[in-house]
Design an enzyme around this catalytic site. Sequence first.
Site, PDB file in Angstrom:
ATOM      1  N   GLU A 182       0.818  -1.216   0.000  1.00  0.00           N
ATOM      2  CA  GLU A 182       0.000   0.000   0.000  1.00  0.00           C
ATOM      3  C   GLU A 182       0.847   1.260   0.000  1.00  0.00           C
ATOM      4  O   GLU A 182       0.362   2.334  -0.362  1.00  0.00           O
ATOM      5  CB  GLU A 182      -0.934   0.006   1.204  1.00  0.00           C
ATOM      6  CG  GLU A 182      -0.263  -0.026   2.558  1.00  0.00           C
ATOM      7  CD  GLU A 182      -0.054  -1.434   3.090  1.00  0.00           C
ATOM      8  OE1 GLU A 182      -0.038  -1.597   4.329  1.00  0.00           O
ATOM      9  OE2 GLU A 182       0.095  -2.374   2.282  1.00  0.00           O
ATOM     10  N   GLY A 232       8.118 -10.625   2.227  1.00  0.00           N
ATOM     11  CA  GLY A 232       8.015  -9.622   3.281  1.00  0.00           C
ATOM     12  C   GLY A 232       8.633 -10.125   4.576  1.00  0.00           C
ATOM     13  O   GLY A 232       9.496 -11.004   4.568  1.00  0.00           O
ATOM     14  N   GLY A 233       8.164  -9.585   5.689  1.00  0.00           N
ATOM     15  CA  GLY A 233       8.734  -9.908   6.987  1.00  0.00           C
ATOM     16  C   GLY A 233       8.361 -11.298   7.475  1.00  0.00           C
ATOM     17  O   GLY A 233       7.312 -11.846   7.127  1.00  0.00           O
ATOM     18  N   GLU A 235       7.475 -12.373  10.492  1.00  0.00           N
ATOM     19  CA  GLU A 235       6.287 -12.463  11.338  1.00  0.00           C
ATOM     20  C   GLU A 235       5.024 -12.486  10.498  1.00  0.00           C
ATOM     21  O   GLU A 235       4.095 -13.268  10.755  1.00  0.00           O
ATOM     22  CB  GLU A 235       6.253 -11.305  12.336  1.00  0.00           C
ATOM     23  CG  GLU A 235       5.176 -11.458  13.411  1.00  0.00           C
ATOM     24  CD  GLU A 235       5.281 -12.770  14.191  1.00  0.00           C
ATOM     25  OE1 GLU A 235       4.231 -13.416  14.396  1.00  0.00           O
ATOM     26  OE2 GLU A 235       6.415 -13.154  14.569  1.00  0.00           O
ATOM     27  N   THR A 236       4.958 -11.641   9.465  1.00  0.00           N
ATOM     28  CA  THR A 236       3.802 -11.670   8.569  1.00  0.00           C
ATOM     29  C   THR A 236       3.747 -12.984   7.819  1.00  0.00           C
ATOM     30  O   THR A 236       2.666 -13.529   7.568  1.00  0.00           O
ATOM     31  CB  THR A 236       3.855 -10.491   7.583  1.00  0.00           C
ATOM     32  OG1 THR A 236       3.970  -9.268   8.308  1.00  0.00           O
ATOM     33  CG2 THR A 236       2.608 -10.447   6.720  1.00  0.00           C
ATOM     34  N   GLY A 237       4.917 -13.521   7.458  1.00  0.00           N
ATOM     35  CA  GLY A 237       4.969 -14.815   6.794  1.00  0.00           C
ATOM     36  C   GLY A 237       4.331 -15.915   7.631  1.00  0.00           C
ATOM     37  O   GLY A 237       3.643 -16.798   7.104  1.00  0.00           O
ATOM     38  N   GLU A 254       9.169 -15.662   0.786  1.00  0.00           N
ATOM     39  CA  GLU A 254      10.526 -15.118   0.772  1.00  0.00           C
ATOM     40  C   GLU A 254      10.556 -14.065   1.865  1.00  0.00           C
ATOM     41  O   GLU A 254       9.964 -13.008   1.744  1.00  0.00           O
ATOM     42  CB  GLU A 254      10.851 -14.529  -0.606  1.00  0.00           C
ATOM     43  CG  GLU A 254      12.351 -14.446  -0.886  1.00  0.00           C
ATOM     44  CD  GLU A 254      12.935 -13.099  -0.500  1.00  0.00           C
ATOM     45  OE1 GLU A 254      13.418 -12.982   0.652  1.00  0.00           O
ATOM     46  OE2 GLU A 254      12.900 -12.184  -1.330  1.00  0.00           O
ATOM     47  N   CYS A 288      16.210  -7.655   1.590  1.00  0.00           N
ATOM     48  CA  CYS A 288      16.145  -8.856   2.435  1.00  0.00           C
ATOM     49  C   CYS A 288      17.481  -9.576   2.503  1.00  0.00           C
ATOM     50  O   CYS A 288      17.808 -10.193   3.521  1.00  0.00           O
ATOM     51  CB  CYS A 288      15.066  -9.793   1.909  1.00  0.00           C
ATOM     52  SG  CYS A 288      15.271 -10.267   0.173  1.00  0.00           S
ATOM     53  N   GLU A 389      16.360  -8.535  12.269  1.00  0.00           N
ATOM     54  CA  GLU A 389      16.466  -7.805  11.006  1.00  0.00           C
ATOM     55  C   GLU A 389      16.075  -6.342  11.214  1.00  0.00           C
ATOM     56  O   GLU A 389      14.948  -6.041  11.611  1.00  0.00           O
ATOM     57  CB  GLU A 389      15.565  -8.439   9.946  1.00  0.00           C
ATOM     58  CG  GLU A 389      15.720  -7.803   8.578  1.00  0.00           C
ATOM     59  CD  GLU A 389      14.852  -8.457   7.521  1.00  0.00           C
ATOM     60  OE1 GLU A 389      15.331  -8.683   6.405  1.00  0.00           O
ATOM     61  OE2 GLU A 389      13.675  -8.748   7.827  1.00  0.00           O
TER      62      GLU A 389
END
Length: 498
Positions: A182, A232-233, A235-237, A254, A288, A389
Amino acid sequence: MAEAMQGIGKMYIGGEWVEAASGKTRDITNPATGGRIAVVTEGGLEDVQRAIQVARHTFDETNWRDTSSRERARLLFALADQIEAHTDELARLETLNNGKPLGEAESDVSSAVSCFRYYAGLITKPHGQTYEVPYPIQAMVVREPVGVCGQIVPWNFPLMMAAWKLAPCLGAGNVTVFKPSEITPLTAIRLFELIEKVGFPKGVANLVLGEGKTVGAELAASHMVDKVAFTGGTETGRSVMRAAAGNIKKVSLELGGKSPNIVFADADPSVVAEYVMYGIYIGSGQVCSSGSRLLIQDEIYDAFMKELVERTSLIRVGNGMDGGTEMGPLVSQAHMEKVLSYIEIGRQEGATVAAGGSRITDGEYAKGNFVEPTILTDTTPDMRVVQEEIFGPVLVVQRFKDEEEAIRLANGTVYGLAGAVFTNDASRSMRVARKVRSGIMWVNTYHPTYNEAPWGGFKQSGLGRELGTFGLDEYTEVKQINVNMELKPLGFYKGKGE
């Protein structure tokens, strides 16, 4: 500043450009100036559900999945040509929206072009298997498209990540509901205008804008989606994996990294220092695979750090549209504050700020999200700045005595995306490269990335691979087919009276 996009940036669903059902919009800002550069529609749950329904119908009820690989290749080649023809426009949009220097954005556009061309060529090449089984069975393996794919890309490489996902997905005959970040949706909107222009059938490629917690979450959870691909991150993964379990959809992730850049005593500081800088400060450290941990052998520590600190202090930070800029701003104020908080955490943990360490607020810099290229020394393996990270221009330095300790330190985090080793000893370079637990290793270089090579990590850096033949496999299902060449009575059931 004039806005980068006229009117309201819209979503592309079922071959139509539409605004959000809610009527909500979002201002898109330039991270170098803080100024508004565009207004885009803000999609929500109703919009993504509609796009998923359109994609489901397109895959199940139209002939797209049966389109010849030659026709799909023609569309991918045509799209690559259109992207290339609009290189200047797309690069400028990327820099205005993401903040990266224009030269980096131009490189991203070139990479996207190459990616679409690579998969356009790959999908027409021989694939599948035949194998010997007892006659009269003829046995084979074929690959088929997965179906409806939800694809979610981050804000650090908006156009290039779009290519990495869309090219193999569409090339394999799937349909997509694609969600850009976004924060950085502008090149995705322009890309989908080009997708429409080259003639992809309606409903094959759908673009939905909006927040990850709404749009992305539905792509991961919907039982009408067959696969979700997320970059992405970490935690979101994890959240994506949990949501995808509802219908056991295919998942590729990834995720984050804390990649070690290992420098042995036989390396030349005057040469290798620049590779180390490139490894962490390209993309303002918002990469990343950044070499965010520098491991230096004791014998050259002092000389190497002197060279590195001096050269790091000379990096030209500025607006990505300015020709002399070598490092741009961070993507948003919120992310800048997160990075600065990590630098403060490092100080509190006992690390020494050997270079940088602050926000840049002089003159026009005060309007943007600029952070100095930073180096933290005197670290220990248990520090948060070593383990977590940061995703910014912050390099943490660790010392090692010998090869064994270097490998132990390199493997000492939950991540395993990338890494590098600098040494003139060829045998040592291969030993270390094989023992570091990461999906990507470089020797005497950092960051070269090729469409032909698989991209992905070990441990908590993700699942599956993008790019190369492996990236295409992620968007296919494997099916075995067995053909009886001599159909005759089986003779298995004799009946009660026999």
